[in-house]
Design a protein around this motif. Structure first.
Motif, short mmCIF file in Angstrom:
data_model
loop_
_atom_site.label_atom_id
_atom_site.label_comp_id
_atom_site.label_asym_id
_atom_site.label_seq_id
_atom_site.Cartn_x
_atom_site.Cartn_y
_atom_site.Cartn_z
N SER A 363 38.95 24.45 37.70
CA SER A 363 39.52 23.78 37.16
C SER A 363 39.54 23.69 36.07
CB SER A 363 40.39 22.58 37.49
OG SER A 363 39.22 21.14 37.27
N GLY A 364 38.53 23.74 35.24
CA GLY A 364 37.78 23.77 33.47
C GLY A 364 36.89 24.44 33.05
N PRO A 365 37.23 24.27 31.92
CA PRO A 365 35.87 24.76 31.92
C PRO A 365 34.64 24.28 31.87
CG PRO A 365 36.84 23.64 29.37
CD PRO A 365 37.85 23.71 30.41
N GLY A 366 33.55 24.72 32.67
CA GLY A 366 32.61 23.87 32.60
C GLY A 366 32.30 23.91 34.08
N THR A 367 30.64 23.99 34.50
CA THR A 367 30.22 23.19 35.69
C THR A 367 30.38 22.20 36.42
OG1 THR A 367 28.26 22.88 34.66
CG2 THR A 367 28.50 25.27 35.59
N ASN A 368 30.75 21.00 35.66
CA ASN A 368 30.97 19.87 36.50
C ASN A 368 33.01 19.54 36.91
OD1 ASN A 368 31.99 20.40 33.13
ND2 ASN A 368 32.40 17.99 33.60
N HIS A 369 33.62 20.79 36.20
CA HIS A 369 34.54 20.80 37.07
C HIS A 369 34.84 21.36 38.01
CE1 HIS A 369 37.46 19.86 33.02
NE2 HIS A 369 36.11 20.55 32.30
N SER A 370 35.97 20.82 38.73
CA SER A 370 36.30 20.79 40.56
C SER A 370 36.27 22.73 40.38
CB SER A 370 36.73 20.49 40.83
OG SER A 370 38.75 20.45 40.63
N ALA A 371 36.12 23.54 42.05
CA ALA A 371 36.30 24.14 42.51
C ALA A 371 37.19 24.35 43.48
CB ALA A 371 35.22 24.78 43.44
N VAL A 372 37.94 25.52 42.07
CA VAL A 372 39.77 25.84 42.77
C VAL A 372 39.95 27.15 43.52
CG1 VAL A 372 41.12 23.66 41.79
CG2 VAL A 372 40.74 25.99 40.66
N GLY A 373 38.82 28.36 43.71
CA GLY A 373 39.14 29.40 44.71
C GLY A 373 37.90 30.19 43.91
N GLN A 374 37.82 31.25 44.05
CA GLN A 374 36.78 32.32 44.25
C GLN A 374 37.42 33.68 43.91
OE1 GLN A 374 35.24 33.04 48.21
NE2 GLN A 374 33.65 31.16 47.37
N ALA A 375 36.87 34.61 42.43
CA ALA A 375 36.90 35.55 42.23
C ALA A 375 35.84 36.18 42.66
CB ALA A 375 36.59 35.36 40.09
N GLY A 376 36.56 37.74 43.61
CA GLY A 376 35.70 38.34 44.13
C GLY A 376 34.73 39.53 42.79
N ARG A 377 33.62 40.28 43.51
CA ARG A 377 33.33 40.93 41.90
C ARG A 377 33.28 43.19 41.90
NH1 ARG A 377 27.52 43.99 43.85
NH2 ARG A 377 28.39 44.29 46.24
N PHE A 378 33.36 42.41 40.84
CA PHE A 378 34.44 44.38 40.61
C PHE A 378 36.31 43.96 40.46
CE2 PHE A 378 31.26 46.22 43.62
CZ PHE A 378 30.63 46.46 42.31
N THR A 379 36.47 42.78 40.88
CA THR A 379 37.65 42.02 39.69
C THR A 379 38.48 42.14 38.25
OG1 THR A 379 37.94 40.68 41.96
CG2 THR A 379 39.75 40.51 40.16
N ASN A 380 39.58 43.24 38.03
CA ASN A 380 39.51 42.76 37.24
C ASN A 380 40.45 42.24 36.58
OD1 ASN A 380 39.29 43.91 34.61
ND2 ASN A 380 41.29 45.67 34.81
N VAL A 381 40.18 40.65 35.83
CA VAL A 381 41.09 39.93 35.58
C VAL A 381 41.37 39.84 34.06
CG1 VAL A 381 40.03 38.44 36.81
CG2 VAL A 381 39.12 38.37 34.52
N VAL A 382 42.88 38.70 33.82
CA VAL A 382 43.61 39.22 32.65
C VAL A 382 43.02 38.00 31.75
CG1 VAL A 382 45.68 38.91 31.25
CG2 VAL A 382 45.89 40.00 33.45
N ILE A 383 42.55 37.72 30.82
CA ILE A 383 41.97 36.49 29.59
C ILE A 383 42.82 35.86 28.71
CG2 ILE A 383 39.79 35.63 28.17
CD1 ILE A 383 38.40 37.96 29.85
N GLU A 384 43.28 34.50 29.28
CA GLU A 384 44.56 34.33 28.60
C GLU A 384 43.94 33.72 27.57
OE1 GLU A 384 46.17 31.62 31.38
OE2 GLU A 384 46.96 33.44 32.44
#
Length: 428
Positions: A363-384
């Motif tokens: 949910s935020g930029p760090g491992t201390n933020h909660s997990a809100v989903g997953q991204a599979g290997r090879f996924t091509n994501v848009v970086i906002e």
């Protein structure tokens, strides 16, 4: 591997003067020929032939024999037996050719096909253009040869798809491609019209399952696998590629999953519902974003039947691999979701790479933020945008850069190939 365009040993003179209108071949052999719309001999002289002998790891369900390229496994089609929706009884295979680098951008590619296509079979040739400025695995959508590319490109790739059934296969002997530039539109006009935000629509999602089966791109489905299926080959990525990827968010769980498109379905195989009427392959009288199966189920469209004449039993417009369904989204039953077709957007993109397990979305930029989903290997994501956060030792080394890939969705840059050693986007 990217190869230089070359003039084929045969047909060079013919291709300099003519182009092919087609490309679904059905009945007996070959494509019709129409006057060229190219702007000169420079691109026409760069015509090339697809190497049909070179069946490699990106290809699925095809083999090359003395007579030509044929479907390899007609008795085990990738489209058979899907959870939630019976798959069409067709056999299909595809060969994805090596990319070709031209001397200048093309707005389209014409094709000439030499093939034997018995009744009930067909051959489709699709092409796409590289979007190098957007990331290491960014391409336009696949479009039929003879149609305009969404964006002019100097790096082109072709895909040959064979469709038959369990008893009969087409045979492709030769495919020759000729790049074109439209006279009526400048390259700048093409690029401006193609730029748009990623499209998002409310779509009913079902779980695919089928562990041990083979997807339309040749991937063998594993337990808790992370991929999706869409009902059109226009958004089908090659095996171990995420050039066509989606974000799927479930309001029921508040989670989002990012996954590559590795299969075709459910219900239909020619329903690119994310495209508008001028581009949509079938059912172009339906609103953009409305899958044909949903219209058939809810409104009795097409007498309540899909493109294969079967009674539609649910409104599904996307299928989810078990890992995407259970682990990424936390779903237990089929559900309505919001699907974003990430390749329809613009801006910088990056490819998610891990040792195998999906990447946690926070949910935020760090491992201390909660997990809100997953991204599979090879996924091509848009970086906002990017931000500094906790340091992570990942697939690409140690980094404190975090990438926002959706509203409230963040992943560590240590697991993303952006083609750059620094931040791929502006600061948030």
């Amino acid at each position: 591997m990217v190869t230089q365009a070359r003039t084929p040993r045969r047909r060079a003179a013919l291709l300099a003067a003519t182009t092919c209108a087609l490309l679904v071949v059905s009945g007996t052999a070959v494509a019709a020929v129409a006057p060229s719309t190219g702007s000169g001999q420079d691109l026409a002289a760069q015509a090339w032939s697809v190497d049909l002998d070179a069946v490699g790891p990106d290809d699925a369900g095809v083999r090359h024999a003395d007579e030509g390229l044929r479907i390899a496994v007609p008795d085990a089609p990738a489209d058979a037996g899907r959870a939630g929706a019976d798959r069409p009884r067709e056999a299909a295979g595809q060969l994805v050719a090596d990319p070709v680098e031209l001397g200048s951008p093309a707005t389209g590619v014409a094709a000439e096909v030499d093939a034997a296509t018995p009744d009930g079979t067909s051959v489709l040739v699709d092409v796409r253009g590289r979007l190098a400025e957007e990331g290491p695995d960014s391409w336009t959508e696949w479009v039929p040869a003879g149609e305009r590319l969404p964006v002019a490109s100097a790096t082109l790739q072709a895909r040959v798809t064979l469709v038959g059934d369990s008893d009969v296969t087409p045979t492709v002997r030769e495919v020759t491609l000729t790049p074109e530039v439209e006279r009526s539109r400048s390259l700048q006009e093409v690029e401006v019209q193609a730029k748009a935000d990623g499209r998002s629509y409310k779509v009913f999602a079902t779980r695919e399952g089928l562990v041990g089966g083979t997807t339309a791109n040749g991937h063998v489905i594993k337990k808790r696998d992370h991929f999706v299926a869409l009902p059109s080959r226009r958004g089908l990525a090659a095996k171990n590629s995420g050039s066509y990827s989606v974000r799927v968010c479930a309001e029921r769980t508040g989670r989002c999953a990012y996954a590559p498109v590795w299969d075709v379905g459910p219900w239909n195989t020619k329903d690119d519902h994310w495209n508008g009427s001028k581009k949509r392959e079938s059912w172009d009288d339906l609103p953009r974003g409305l899958p044909q199966a949903q219209a058939a189920y809810e409104d009795g469209y097409n007498k309540g039947k899909d493109g294969f004449g079967r009674k539609v039993a649910n409104p599904a417009g996307i299928d989810l691999g078990d890992g995407t369904f259970w682990d990424g989204l936390g779903l237990k039953d089929n559900a309505w979701t919001t699907v974003t077709y990430l390749w329809t957007g613009n801006g910088p993109k990056g490819v998610v790479r891990t040792s195998g397990r999906p990447l946690t979305v926070r949910s935020g930029p760090g491992t201390n933020h909660s997990a809100v989903g997953q991204a599979g290997r090879f996924t091509n994501v848009v970086i906002e945008c990017t931000a500094k956060g906790s340091r992570v030792d990942g697939y690409y080394g140690v980094s404190n850069v975090w990438n926002r890939i959706g509203p409230g969705n963040w992943i560590s840059d240590a697991y993303v190939n952006t083609g750059s050693s620094g931040p791929a986007a502006k600061a948030c």
